[in-house]
Design a protein around this motif. Structure first.
Motif, PDB file in Angstrom:
ATOM      1  N   MET A 185      24.793  54.358 110.454  1.00  0.00           N
ATOM      2  CA  MET A 185      23.986  53.345 109.777  1.00  0.00           C
ATOM      3  C   MET A 185      24.262  53.358 108.270  1.00  0.00           C
ATOM      4  SD  MET A 185      22.760  51.816 112.253  1.00  0.00           S
ATOM      5  CE  MET A 185      21.894  50.614 111.298  1.00  0.00           C
ATOM      6  N   ILE A 186      24.495  54.536 107.715  1.00  0.00           N
ATOM      7  CA  ILE A 186      24.830  54.620 106.289  1.00  0.00           C
ATOM      8  C   ILE A 186      26.166  53.934 106.034  1.00  0.00           C
ATOM      9  CG2 ILE A 186      25.436  56.212 104.414  1.00  0.00           C
ATOM     10  CD1 ILE A 186      23.264  58.114 105.612  1.00  0.00           C
ATOM     11  N   VAL A 187      27.146  54.167 106.917  1.00  0.00           N
ATOM     12  CA  VAL A 187      28.434  53.471 106.794  1.00  0.00           C
ATOM     13  C   VAL A 187      28.201  51.966 106.880  1.00  0.00           C
ATOM     14  CG1 VAL A 187      30.658  53.018 107.897  1.00  0.00           C
ATOM     15  CG2 VAL A 187      29.853  55.374 107.660  1.00  0.00           C
ATOM     16  N   SER A 188      27.375  51.562 107.815  1.00  0.00           N
ATOM     17  CA  SER A 188      27.082  50.140 108.005  1.00  0.00           C
ATOM     18  C   SER A 188      26.481  49.523 106.744  1.00  0.00           C
ATOM     19  CB  SER A 188      26.139  49.964 109.191  1.00  0.00           C
ATOM     20  OG  SER A 188      25.896  48.614 109.435  1.00  0.00           O
ATOM     21  N   ASP A 189      25.711  50.307 106.006  1.00  0.00           N
ATOM     22  CA  ASP A 189      25.081  49.829 104.775  1.00  0.00           C
ATOM     23  C   ASP A 189      26.007  49.862 103.567  1.00  0.00           C
ATOM     24  OD1 ASP A 189      22.739  49.313 106.127  1.00  0.00           O
ATOM     25  OD2 ASP A 189      21.772  51.189 105.536  1.00  0.00           O
ATOM     26  N   THR A 190      27.179  50.474 103.700  1.00  0.00           N
ATOM     27  CA  THR A 190      28.142  50.503 102.597  1.00  0.00           C
ATOM     28  C   THR A 190      28.596  49.074 102.317  1.00  0.00           C
ATOM     29  OG1 THR A 190      28.913  52.704 103.227  1.00  0.00           O
ATOM     30  CG2 THR A 190      30.373  51.407 101.818  1.00  0.00           C
ATOM     31  N   PRO A 191      28.493  48.631 101.073  1.00  0.00           N
ATOM     32  CA  PRO A 191      28.926  47.263 100.771  1.00  0.00           C
ATOM     33  C   PRO A 191      30.389  47.024 101.161  1.00  0.00           C
ATOM     34  CG  PRO A 191      27.694  48.181  98.927  1.00  0.00           C
ATOM     35  CD  PRO A 191      27.952  49.311  99.891  1.00  0.00           C
ATOM     36  N   SER A 192      30.625  45.956 101.885  1.00  0.00           N
ATOM     37  CA  SER A 192      31.981  45.632 102.330  1.00  0.00           C
ATOM     38  C   SER A 192      32.943  45.506 101.161  1.00  0.00           C
ATOM     39  CB  SER A 192      31.986  44.342 103.151  1.00  0.00           C
ATOM     40  OG  SER A 192      31.301  44.535 104.359  1.00  0.00           O
ATOM     41  N   LYS A 193      32.455  45.018 100.028  1.00  0.00           N
ATOM     42  CA  LYS A 193      33.337  44.864  98.868  1.00  0.00           C
ATOM     43  C   LYS A 193      33.889  46.210  98.398  1.00  0.00           C
ATOM     44  CE  LYS A 193      29.808  44.832  95.244  1.00  0.00           C
ATOM     45  NZ  LYS A 193      29.238  44.084  94.142  1.00  0.00           N
ATOM     46  N   HIS A 194      33.137  47.288  98.613  1.00  0.00           N
ATOM     47  CA  HIS A 194      33.643  48.614  98.238  1.00  0.00           C
ATOM     48  C   HIS A 194      34.819  49.021  99.123  1.00  0.00           C
ATOM     49  CE1 HIS A 194      29.577  49.917  96.267  1.00  0.00           C
ATOM     50  NE2 HIS A 194      30.134  48.872  95.680  1.00  0.00           N
ATOM     51  N   LEU A 195      34.703  48.717 100.412  1.00  0.00           N
ATOM     52  CA  LEU A 195      35.790  49.057 101.331  1.00  0.00           C
ATOM     53  C   LEU A 195      37.015  48.186 101.067  1.00  0.00           C
ATOM     54  CD1 LEU A 195      33.705  49.548 104.585  1.00  0.00           C
ATOM     55  CD2 LEU A 195      34.528  51.294 103.001  1.00  0.00           C
ATOM     56  N   VAL A 196      36.795  46.920 100.752  1.00  0.00           N
ATOM     57  CA  VAL A 196      37.908  46.029 100.425  1.00  0.00           C
ATOM     58  C   VAL A 196      38.591  46.495  99.141  1.00  0.00           C
ATOM     59  CG1 VAL A 196      38.510  43.656  99.777  1.00  0.00           C
ATOM     60  CG2 VAL A 196      36.955  44.065 101.680  1.00  0.00           C
ATOM     61  N   GLU A 197      37.796  46.987  98.195  1.00  0.00           N
ATOM     62  CA  GLU A 197      38.359  47.503  96.948  1.00  0.00           C
ATOM     63  C   GLU A 197      39.281  48.696  97.236  1.00  0.00           C
ATOM     64  OE1 GLU A 197      36.749  49.931  93.100  1.00  0.00           O
ATOM     65  OE2 GLU A 197      35.527  48.229  93.763  1.00  0.00           O
ATOM     66  N   VAL A 198      38.855  49.581  98.123  1.00  0.00           N
ATOM     67  CA  VAL A 198      39.685  50.736  98.490  1.00  0.00           C
ATOM     68  C   VAL A 198      40.999  50.261  99.111  1.00  0.00           C
ATOM     69  CG1 VAL A 198      39.845  52.735 100.022  1.00  0.00           C
ATOM     70  CG2 VAL A 198      37.745  52.323  98.736  1.00  0.00           C
ATOM     71  N   LYS A 199      40.926  49.211  99.902  1.00  0.00           N
ATOM     72  CA  LYS A 199      42.119  48.647 100.541  1.00  0.00           C
ATOM     73  C   LYS A 199      43.149  48.218  99.506  1.00  0.00           C
ATOM     74  CE  LYS A 199      43.612  44.681 103.236  1.00  0.00           C
ATOM     75  NZ  LYS A 199      44.039  43.591 102.429  1.00  0.00           N
ATOM     76  N   SER A 200      42.699  47.806  98.337  1.00  0.00           N
ATOM     77  CA  SER A 200      43.615  47.293  97.317  1.00  0.00           C
ATOM     78  C   SER A 200      44.398  48.400  96.600  1.00  0.00           C
ATOM     79  CB  SER A 200      42.842  46.451  96.295  1.00  0.00           C
ATOM     80  OG  SER A 200      42.023  47.281  95.489  1.00  0.00           O
ATOM     81  N   PHE A 201      44.044  49.657  96.820  1.00  0.00           N
ATOM     82  CA  PHE A 201      44.761  50.758  96.170  1.00  0.00           C
ATOM     83  C   PHE A 201      46.215  50.786  96.625  1.00  0.00           C
ATOM     84  CE2 PHE A 201      40.729  53.641  95.984  1.00  0.00           C
ATOM     85  CZ  PHE A 201      40.210  52.880  94.960  1.00  0.00           C
TER      86      PHE A 201
END
Length: 128
Positions: free
Chosen positions: A19-35
């Motif tokens: 549930m904590i992962v689910s609450d992680t803002p998607s934009k943060h994960l997309v930002e990591v993808k851009s590395f």
């Protein structure tokens, strides 16, 4: 009885972390993808997650390419994490994930990437 209680406790922990992962803002994960060249802890956390989710067969190789693909659909990743039953993950995959994550802890991951910390905590709990 103690074994059953441990299993229930682990499932509860994994559920809470999902549930904590689910609450992680998607934009943060997309930002990591851009590395282009992410920190080792980010790569390792994603590799462990991919192993546990069954997206890769073994550790090593170019798992970052698959990680970027997975991070490109953060909503789908969150659903898959929430729906994963840890009992369906093979012991071999759990051990490989534990080995990858062994050099980190929650605090060190926070220093590396706040966005990856919830994924790290989830992967560590599933792999235990």
């Amino acid at each position: 009885m103690a074994s059953t209680e441990r299993c229930e406790s682990k499932l509860s922990l994994v559920s809470n972390l999902s549930m904590i992962v689910s609450d992680t803002p998607s934009k943060h994960l997309v930002e990591v993808k851009s590395f282009l060249n992410p920190p080792e802890g980010v790569k390792d956390t994603m590799e462990a997650c991919l192993l546990l989710l069954g997206d890769i067969e073994k550790a090593g190789g170019d798992s970052w390419k698959q990680a970027k693909k997975t991070l490109g659909a953060p909503g789908q990743l969150k659903i898959r994490i929430t729906n994963l039953n840890p009992d369906t993950v093979t012991d071999q995959r759990k051990k490989a994930a534990r080995d990858i994550l062994a050099k980190y802890d929650h605090d060190s991951m926070m220093k590396i990437s706040n966005a990856m910390t919830s994924l790290y905590d989830w992967a560590k709990a599933v792999a235990e």
